[in-house]
Design an enzyme around this catalytic site. Sequence first.
Site, short mmCIF file in Angstrom:
data_model
loop_
_atom_site.label_atom_id
_atom_site.label_comp_id
_atom_site.label_asym_id
_atom_site.label_seq_id
_atom_site.Cartn_x
_atom_site.Cartn_y
_atom_site.Cartn_z
N LYS A 1 0.83 -1.22 0.00
CA LYS A 1 0.00 0.00 0.00
C LYS A 1 0.86 1.26 0.00
CE LYS A 1 -4.32 -1.86 1.13
NZ LYS A 1 -5.66 -1.76 1.66
N LYS A 46 -3.48 -10.72 -6.60
CA LYS A 46 -4.74 -10.96 -5.89
C LYS A 46 -5.86 -10.07 -6.45
CE LYS A 46 -5.61 -8.87 -1.87
NZ LYS A 46 -6.78 -8.50 -1.11
N LYS A 67 -10.26 -4.83 -4.52
CA LYS A 67 -11.25 -3.82 -4.87
C LYS A 67 -10.61 -2.57 -5.45
CE LYS A 67 -11.70 -3.04 0.04
NZ LYS A 67 -12.55 -3.52 1.11
P1 ATP Z 1 -7.64 -3.59 -0.98
O1 ATP Z 1 -7.83 -3.49 -2.43
O2 ATP Z 1 -7.82 -2.30 -0.26
O3 ATP Z 1 -6.41 -4.34 -0.58
P2 ATP Z 1 -9.19 -5.96 -0.70
O4 ATP Z 1 -9.92 -6.10 -1.99
O5 ATP Z 1 -8.00 -6.81 -0.48
O6 ATP Z 1 -8.86 -4.44 -0.43
P3 ATP Z 1 -10.07 -6.24 1.96
O7 ATP Z 1 -11.09 -5.33 2.53
O8 ATP Z 1 -8.65 -5.95 2.30
O9 ATP Z 1 -10.24 -6.26 0.42
O10 ATP Z 1 -10.39 -7.75 2.32
C1 ATP Z 1 -11.54 -8.19 2.94
C2 ATP Z 1 -11.43 -9.65 3.30
O11 ATP Z 1 -11.49 -10.43 2.11
C3 ATP Z 1 -10.12 -10.05 3.96
O12 ATP Z 1 -10.38 -11.09 4.87
C4 ATP Z 1 -9.29 -10.57 2.84
O13 ATP Z 1 -8.35 -11.52 3.25
C5 ATP Z 1 -10.32 -11.20 1.95
N1 ATP Z 1 -9.94 -11.08 0.55
C6 ATP Z 1 -9.76 -9.92 -0.14
N2 ATP Z 1 -9.40 -10.17 -1.41
C7 ATP Z 1 -9.36 -11.53 -1.52
C8 ATP Z 1 -9.05 -12.40 -2.60
N3 ATP Z 1 -8.73 -11.95 -3.78
N4 ATP Z 1 -9.12 -13.73 -2.38
C9 ATP Z 1 -9.48 -14.22 -1.16
N5 ATP Z 1 -9.78 -13.44 -0.12
C10 ATP Z 1 -9.71 -12.11 -0.27
#
Ligand code: ATP
Length: 337
Positions: free
Chosen positions: A119, A201, A204
């Site tokens: 980040k 990964k 969002k």
């Molecule tokens: P950012 O883009 O800000 O990193 P994010 O999309 O990773 O956000 P988070 O709010 O950080 O979303 O994650 C919410 C939950 O979903 C956490 O428990 C995280 O481990 C899980 N998660 C997020 N993205 C994935 C993914 N691609 N696969 C599996 N689990 C995920």
Amino acid sequence: MSEENIREKKRIFSGIQPSGELTLGSYMGAIRNWVALQDEYDCVYCIVDMHAITVRQNPADLRRRTLAQLAQYIACGLDPKKSILFIQSHVHQHAELGWVLGCYTQFGELSRMTQFKDKAAKHADNITSGLFTYPVLMAADILLYQADLVPVGEDQRQHVELCRDIAQRFNGVYSDTFRLPEAFIPKMGARVMSLGDPTSKMSKSDPDGCINLMDKPEEIVRKFKRAVTDSDSENCVRFDSENKPGVSNLITIYAAATGMDRENVEQKFAGQGYGSFKPAVADAIIELFRPIREEAERLNADKEYLESVYRDGAERASCVAEKTLRKVYKKVGFIPR
Ligand code: ATP
Ligand code: LTN
């Protein structure tokens, strides 16, 4: 024995930031498990708005997304009668315990957190101390509720481990204060990859590579159609995450959405190319998300109901959180008021 030690059910805590839309990744990696665990455990699920401001947010969007996320939690099957659903900033004990725990966390430990490194690279013009100490606040979230399990995706494992280290250190300096939590990571869907770049990964903050829970069917079709598949000449639906990361990710998504295992997916699509597999994956997700989206839209229009849920949730959460915070303040030597 204290009440905490004889509680009947194990406790769960988890949270998601309202920093964007909920995605297929957060659904598969976290929320789906949260729903499944509700009957067997005492569950506390949070919308971590204080974590969201570690990167700049537009206030109106943050407000709108926080409420929409609550509606989506409920639409996914989180039941406010079974579980505590609340908004982090409503329970002041999170910030207070966060401060104390920061005094038991090493600078070096925080420097090793991969999410911070990622980040910080993405927001190079705004690397705040909040972004750096984010895992300390997350540890406070978990430890306030004396959680046994923390259902998250694979990317959060490191943070939960740091939380354990902090808890263990505090317990060692004083006496047993915190339960040591464990990450609870699903076997299937622990790491859903981006549709645009299957080596990173799904997240969002990458709108094109991710499917949102609230995406309309046409959008889901369009995104899967454009999903990167592999440049091998094979054009067959075979799981091989190293050499065929694109199609392997689609197999994982299809399997997780339908409850099939990977081998069965390969068999079902044997002899068919990516051209017919991609629309099938899109269809599976459309059907999985349709009832959730419709219910979330309905709930999101009922602000009075949402307010009653988050008010009640905050009240119940504060009771648990206050007990832990009081214990901690006493142990570190603060004079009770
Ligand atoms: P950012 O883009 O800000 O990193 P994010 O999309 O990773 O956000 P988070 O709010 O950080 O979303 O994650 C919410 C939950 O979903 C956490 O428990 C995280 O481990 C899980 N998660 C997020 N993205 C994935 C993914 N691609 N696969 C599996 N689990 C995920
Ligand atoms: N760091 C997590 C969100 C989060 C969390 C928590 C998850 C904040 N506090 C407590 C589990 C338990 C993330 O970025 N997904």
